[in-house]
Motif scaffolding. Structure first.
Motif, PDB file in Angstrom:
ATOM      1  N   HIS A 165       0.853  -1.190   0.000  1.00 33.68           N
ATOM      2  CA  HIS A 165       0.000   0.000   0.000  1.00 33.68           C
ATOM      3  C   HIS A 165       0.883   1.232   0.000  1.00 33.68           C
ATOM      4  N   VAL A 166       0.583   2.195  -0.872  1.00 37.84           N
ATOM      5  CA  VAL A 166       1.360   3.425  -0.958  1.00 37.84           C
ATOM      6  C   VAL A 166       0.797   4.455   0.020  1.00 37.84           C
ATOM      7  N   VAL A 167       1.675   5.001   0.845  1.00 37.13           N
ATOM      8  CA  VAL A 167       1.276   6.017   1.818  1.00 37.13           C
ATOM      9  C   VAL A 167       1.635   7.386   1.257  1.00 37.13           C
ATOM     10  N   VAL A 168       0.597   8.217   1.024  1.00 43.60           N
ATOM     11  CA  VAL A 168       0.770   9.525   0.391  1.00 43.60           C
ATOM     12  C   VAL A 168       0.447  10.631   1.390  1.00 43.60           C
ATOM     13  N   LEU A 198       4.191  -1.153   3.626  1.00 41.25           N
ATOM     14  CA  LEU A 198       3.767   0.228   3.413  1.00 41.25           C
ATOM     15  C   LEU A 198       4.866   0.927   2.611  1.00 41.25           C
ATOM     16  N   LEU A 199       4.515   1.396   1.429  1.00 35.49           N
ATOM     17  CA  LEU A 199       5.494   2.018   0.543  1.00 35.49           C
ATOM     18  C   LEU A 199       5.383   3.539   0.617  1.00 35.49           C
ATOM     19  N   PRO A 200       6.488   4.236   0.789  1.00 38.20           N
ATOM     20  CA  PRO A 200       6.442   5.699   0.855  1.00 38.20           C
ATOM     21  C   PRO A 200       6.241   6.322  -0.523  1.00 38.20           C
ATOM     22  N   TYR A 201       5.331   7.283  -0.601  1.00 36.77           N
ATOM     23  CA  TYR A 201       5.126   8.010  -1.851  1.00 36.77           C
ATOM     24  C   TYR A 201       6.402   8.755  -2.249  1.00 36.77           C
ATOM     25  N   HIS A 202       6.714   8.698  -3.546  1.00 35.36           N
ATOM     26  CA  HIS A 202       7.805   9.499  -4.078  1.00 35.36           C
ATOM     27  C   HIS A 202       7.363  10.100  -5.416  1.00 35.36           C
ATOM     28  N   LEU A 232       3.599   5.620  11.756  1.00 33.04           N
ATOM     29  CA  LEU A 232       2.318   5.071  11.297  1.00 33.04           C
ATOM     30  C   LEU A 232       2.308   3.549  11.383  1.00 33.04           C
ATOM     31  N   LYS A 233       3.450   2.947  11.117  1.00 31.82           N
ATOM     32  CA  LYS A 233       3.538   1.492  11.184  1.00 31.82           C
ATOM     33  C   LYS A 233       3.202   0.954  12.568  1.00 31.82           C
ATOM     34  N   LYS A 234       3.451   1.759  13.594  1.00 34.83           N
ATOM     35  CA  LYS A 234       3.206   1.320  14.964  1.00 34.83           C
ATOM     36  C   LYS A 234       1.727   1.086  15.245  1.00 34.83           C
ATOM     37  N   HIS A 235       0.878   1.640  14.391  1.00 35.94           N
ATOM     38  CA  HIS A 235      -0.574   1.512  14.582  1.00 35.94           C
ATOM     39  C   HIS A 235      -1.142   0.289  13.866  1.00 35.94           C
ATOM     40  N   ILE A 236      -0.262  -0.488  13.248  1.00 36.15           N
ATOM     41  CA  ILE A 236      -0.690  -1.731  12.582  1.00 36.15           C
ATOM     42  C   ILE A 236      -0.056  -2.908  13.296  1.00 36.15           C
ATOM     43  N   LYS A 237      -0.885  -3.740  13.892  1.00 37.36           N
ATOM     44  CA  LYS A 237      -0.400  -4.878  14.688  1.00 37.36           C
ATOM     45  C   LYS A 237      -0.545  -6.168  13.883  1.00 37.36           C
ATOM     46  N   LEU A 238       0.378  -6.359  12.953  1.00 37.26           N
ATOM     47  CA  LEU A 238       0.344  -7.531  12.108  1.00 37.26           C
ATOM     48  C   LEU A 238       1.741  -8.123  11.999  1.00 37.26           C
ATOM     49  N   ASP A 239       1.862  -9.416  12.123  1.00 36.65           N
ATOM     50  CA  ASP A 239       3.172 -10.071  12.029  1.00 36.65           C
ATOM     51  C   ASP A 239       3.763  -9.979  10.645  1.00 36.65           C
ATOM     52  N   CYS A 240       2.891  -9.848   9.636  1.00 42.91           N
ATOM     53  CA  CYS A 240       3.368  -9.819   8.249  1.00 42.91           C
ATOM     54  C   CYS A 240       3.824  -8.431   7.812  1.00 42.91           C
ATOM     55  N   LEU A 241       3.612  -7.411   8.644  1.00 37.25           N
ATOM     56  CA  LEU A 241       4.039  -6.059   8.296  1.00 37.25           C
ATOM     57  C   LEU A 241       5.557  -5.963   8.309  1.00 37.25           C
ATOM     58  N   ILE A 242       6.126  -5.385   7.246  1.00 39.46           N
ATOM     59  CA  ILE A 242       7.586  -5.238   7.213  1.00 39.46           C
ATOM     60  C   ILE A 242       7.947  -3.753   7.168  1.00 39.46           C
TER      61      ILE A 242
END
Length: 242
Positions: A165-168, A198-202, A232-242
């Motif tokens: 998911h792209v974070v803009v 989570l991919l940073p917008y560029h 922002l990543k801290k608000h997602i509690k998923l083991d698969c999150l990188i």
């Protein structure tokens, strides 16, 4: 015949290991942050038969074997050529190649064609543009229904899943969205979800718009702050999150 926009050999980002990546021509989405507008048109590109594609991929098979690599079809939107891809994926599996699809989940063929294609797809890399209908349309210009239908078909398949998911900034960078995004990811079969990124917008694609004489939709948007993305990543509690 499959219309190919471009080919990348020895890629390391579009699936596990080293890979050959075929970027297919054509995409119906008009994502605000798209960095490949030159892939949108269904016309153009170079045409390859399934056997020609596999022949080209097999040249790199020794490298794939060493690091669990393989062949990836990206875009554009590869599902626009789903019927043509079935034979290619079959040949890839017959030749011992790991197969991956990098897709937004938008297709124009029948559901049964997508189901058959996924039978020969080891990995689906699915781009979640947004989980809410209004924002999905704002970002892509299309309705979310096809994406949701693809998700339903994918849930019944056996393919492994990577989600991204792209974070803009100013668009998808708030805590409420992160919490909603986590709920969306949890609707997938988590035992098959190997990665969520989570991919940073560029703004690297802005130059292509200028070359094509097109106005860049996010020209006043700053690139994503990496420290904020980390928070922002801290608000997602998923083991698969990188």
């Amino acid at each position: 015949m499959i219309k190919v926009h471009s080919i990348e050999t020895m890629g390391a980002l579009d699936g596990p290991g080293l890979r050959i990546i075929f970027f297919l021509q054509g995409c119906p989405l008009r994502c605000l942050y798209c960095h490949n507008p030159d892939t949108w048109k269904t016309s153009g590109g170079n045409e390859y038969s399934s056997s020609e594609i596999i022949e080209k991929a097999l040249r790199y098979k020794p490298y794939f074997i060493k690091n669990n690599g393989g062949i990836t079809f990206s875009g554009g939107e590869p599902l626009l050529q789903a019927e043509e891809l079935i034979e290619t994926m079959k040949l890839a599996k017959e030749n011992g190649l790991h197969t991956a699809l990098d897709t937004s989940g938008y297709y124009t063929c029948s559901d049964s064609v997508i189901s058959e294609l996924l039978e020969y797809t080891d990995l689906v890399i699915l781009d979640i543009k947004h989980e809410e209908r209004d924002m999905y349309k704002k970002i892509t210009g299309l309705e979310i229904d096809k994406h949701r239908k693809f998700k339903d078909i994918l849930k019944k398949a056996k393919s492994k899943i990577w989600l991204k998911h792209v974070v803009v900034p100013g668009l998808t960078d708030d805590v409420e969205h992160m919490e909603s995004l986590e709920k969306e990811v949890r609707t997938f079969p988590l035992e098959r979800v190997e990665k969520f990124e989570l991919l940073p917008y560029h703004s690297l694609g802005e130059m292509k718009y200028e070359e094509l004489g097109m106005e860049y939709p996010l020209k006043d948007t700053e690139e994503m702050d990496m420290d904020k993305l980390k928070e922002l990543k801290k608000h997602i509690k998923l083991d698969c999150l990188i």
